[in-house]
Design a protein around this motif. Sequence first.
Motif, PDB file in Angstrom:
ATOM      1  N   GLY A 179       0.796  -1.216   0.000  1.00 37.75           N
ATOM      2  CA  GLY A 179       0.000   0.000   0.000  1.00 37.75           C
ATOM      3  C   GLY A 179       0.826   1.262   0.000  1.00 37.75           C
ATOM      4  N   ASP A 180       2.157   1.127   0.010  1.00 44.42           N
ATOM      5  CA  ASP A 180       3.047   2.285   0.045  1.00 44.42           C
ATOM      6  C   ASP A 180       3.614   2.520  -1.353  1.00 44.42           C
ATOM      7  OD1 ASP A 180       4.779   4.303   0.687  1.00 44.42           O
ATOM      8  OD2 ASP A 180       5.725   3.250   2.359  1.00 44.42           O
ATOM      9  N   THR A 181       3.624   3.760  -1.787  1.00 38.41           N
ATOM     10  CA  THR A 181       4.193   4.078  -3.100  1.00 38.41           C
ATOM     11  C   THR A 181       5.705   4.213  -3.042  1.00 38.41           C
ATOM     12  OG1 THR A 181       3.890   6.461  -2.720  1.00 38.41           O
ATOM     13  CG2 THR A 181       2.100   5.279  -3.834  1.00 38.41           C
ATOM     14  N   THR A 182       6.274   4.227  -1.834  1.00 35.66           N
ATOM     15  CA  THR A 182       7.715   4.400  -1.679  1.00 35.66           C
ATOM     16  C   THR A 182       8.455   3.082  -1.869  1.00 35.66           C
ATOM     17  OG1 THR A 182       7.404   6.226  -0.123  1.00 35.66           O
ATOM     18  CG2 THR A 182       9.551   5.151  -0.125  1.00 35.66           C
ATOM     19  N   LEU A 183       9.487   3.121  -2.682  1.00 29.26           N
ATOM     20  CA  LEU A 183      10.352   1.973  -2.929  1.00 29.26           C
ATOM     21  C   LEU A 183      11.742   2.310  -2.410  1.00 29.26           C
ATOM     22  CD1 LEU A 183      10.556  -0.833  -4.443  1.00 29.26           C
ATOM     23  CD2 LEU A 183      11.459   0.479  -6.372  1.00 29.26           C
ATOM     24  N   ILE A 184      12.353   1.387  -1.682  1.00 21.45           N
ATOM     25  CA  ILE A 184      13.680   1.606  -1.114  1.00 21.45           C
ATOM     26  C   ILE A 184      14.644   0.597  -1.719  1.00 21.45           C
ATOM     27  CG2 ILE A 184      15.040   1.670   1.014  1.00 21.45           C
ATOM     28  CD1 ILE A 184      12.453   2.341   2.502  1.00 21.45           C
ATOM     29  N   TYR A 185      15.783   1.083  -2.209  1.00 21.47           N
ATOM     30  CA  TYR A 185      16.754   0.191  -2.851  1.00 21.47           C
ATOM     31  C   TYR A 185      18.151   0.790  -2.774  1.00 21.47           C
ATOM     32  CZ  TYR A 185      15.905   3.483  -6.693  1.00 21.47           C
ATOM     33  OH  TYR A 185      15.753   4.632  -7.445  1.00 21.47           O
ATOM     34  N   ASP A 186      19.141  -0.017  -3.126  1.00 19.58           N
ATOM     35  CA  ASP A 186      20.530   0.422  -3.142  1.00 19.58           C
ATOM     36  C   ASP A 186      20.954   0.720  -4.571  1.00 19.58           C
ATOM     37  OD1 ASP A 186      23.391   0.499  -1.949  1.00 19.58           O
ATOM     38  OD2 ASP A 186      23.561  -0.915  -3.596  1.00 19.58           O
ATOM     39  N   ASP A 187      21.681   1.834  -4.751  1.00 19.67           N
ATOM     40  CA  ASP A 187      22.251   2.162  -6.055  1.00 19.67           C
ATOM     41  C   ASP A 187      23.609   2.806  -5.818  1.00 19.67           C
ATOM     42  OD1 ASP A 187      22.475   2.431  -8.829  1.00 19.67           O
ATOM     43  OD2 ASP A 187      20.351   2.958  -8.997  1.00 19.67           O
ATOM     44  N   HIS A 188      24.359   3.021  -6.887  1.00 19.29           N
ATOM     45  CA  HIS A 188      25.712   3.521  -6.711  1.00 19.29           C
ATOM     46  C   HIS A 188      26.063   4.537  -7.785  1.00 19.29           C
ATOM     47  CE1 HIS A 188      26.128   0.284  -9.669  1.00 19.29           C
ATOM     48  NE2 HIS A 188      27.186   0.939 -10.109  1.00 19.29           N
ATOM     49  N   ILE A 189      27.084   5.326  -7.501  1.00 20.72           N
ATOM     50  CA  ILE A 189      27.695   6.238  -8.473  1.00 20.72           C
ATOM     51  C   ILE A 189      29.190   5.978  -8.411  1.00 20.72           C
ATOM     52  CG2 ILE A 189      28.089   8.643  -9.138  1.00 20.72           C
ATOM     53  CD1 ILE A 189      25.460   9.351  -7.735  1.00 20.72           C
ATOM     54  N   ILE A 190      29.751   5.513  -9.525  1.00 23.19           N
ATOM     55  CA  ILE A 190      31.105   4.983  -9.542  1.00 23.19           C
ATOM     56  C   ILE A 190      31.149   3.854  -8.499  1.00 23.19           C
ATOM     57  CG2 ILE A 190      33.563   5.533  -9.513  1.00 23.19           C
ATOM     58  CD1 ILE A 190      32.058   6.959 -11.694  1.00 23.19           C
ATOM     59  N   PHE A 191      31.904   4.009  -7.405  1.00 23.82           N
ATOM     60  CA  PHE A 191      31.991   2.939  -6.410  1.00 23.82           C
ATOM     61  C   PHE A 191      31.329   3.311  -5.088  1.00 23.82           C
ATOM     62  CE2 PHE A 191      35.784   2.364  -9.123  1.00 23.82           C
ATOM     63  CZ  PHE A 191      35.450   1.129  -9.659  1.00 23.82           C
ATOM     64  N   LYS A 192      30.621   4.416  -5.055  1.00 28.15           N
ATOM     65  CA  LYS A 192      29.959   4.844  -3.834  1.00 28.15           C
ATOM     66  C   LYS A 192      28.491   4.447  -3.862  1.00 28.15           C
ATOM     67  CE  LYS A 192      29.319   8.840  -0.789  1.00 28.15           C
ATOM     68  NZ  LYS A 192      29.590  10.283  -0.570  1.00 28.15           N
ATOM     69  N   HIS A 193      28.041   3.801  -2.800  1.00 24.27           N
ATOM     70  CA  HIS A 193      26.670   3.296  -2.744  1.00 24.27           C
ATOM     71  C   HIS A 193      25.767   4.237  -1.947  1.00 24.27           C
ATOM     72  CE1 HIS A 193      26.962  -0.868  -4.417  1.00 24.27           C
ATOM     73  NE2 HIS A 193      28.241  -0.542  -4.316  1.00 24.27           N
ATOM     74  N   PHE A 194      24.482   4.240  -2.350  1.00 30.34           N
ATOM     75  CA  PHE A 194      23.468   5.061  -1.703  1.00 30.34           C
ATOM     76  C   PHE A 194      22.208   4.228  -1.505  1.00 30.34           C
ATOM     77  CE2 PHE A 194      26.134   7.827  -4.258  1.00 30.34           C
ATOM     78  CZ  PHE A 194      26.422   8.893  -3.410  1.00 30.34           C
TER      79      PHE A 194
END
Length: 250
Positions: free
Chosen positions: A95-110
């Motif tokens: 029921g939540d529109t929010t999705l949480i996941y891991d992504d990166h830029i070069i070698f730094k993860h967010f």
Amino acid sequence: MKYTLTLFIFIFSIRCGFTQETTYVIDYDLKKAFKQLPTSSTFPSSLFIQTGNSTLYQVKYGVTPEEKVEDPNNLPQGNVIVVEGSDAFYFRNEGDTTLIYDDHIIFKHFTVKDEPKFNWTLTKDSKKVLGYNCQKATANFRGRTYEAYFTTDLGIQGAPWKFHGLPGVILHVYSIDGVFEITATGIKTFNDIEPLENPLDTTKMITWNQYKKKYERKYYELMNMVVGSGTGDYDSMPKMQLELLVEDRN
């Protein structure tokens, strides 16, 4: 997300205090075929859907389709989801529109908090996937056009990756440019499973727009370095990966 140790999310059978619910485990093959790479890559993935609770999509980047015969997420008697170091996760509460996941830029993860919106157009086209009747829907999303086949036969809703908003479960979806495709390979069900938990660190989340701005800033920073050095084009950080990340400057 990189893990130094193998983590386990233990999912125990609950006898008291919880309503018995069914957990659906849908296995997929995820294929990526970026034009800048010489060959395509296919990875096994699984979507965990709990009626009345949440969904978790897991991509096992460290496992090839040939190696997935001994699938640790068949959830035998131990009922345990194995979280490997090279896995990617997409978690959403029901029921939540929010999705949480891991992504990166070069070698730094967010850890990214995203609210992807799909304006699906339902069509009259249909086909069967794994024996289930599926209806076709289309949508444009962040630079690509997708065609998806979803089924209502299971009586639940859910989708792999960031896909969302159809009145059923997506069993086959692909971008019309041939870059991205996810195909269901099997469906299992389990009962008396504890609610799924988010395996990601949510203490320092950023929004999708913040992530995109960080990516764009790094992209132009590297492009300026390349132009200044006169070494040629820089193509290892493209404007568009699965989604459009760098808008053209006027």
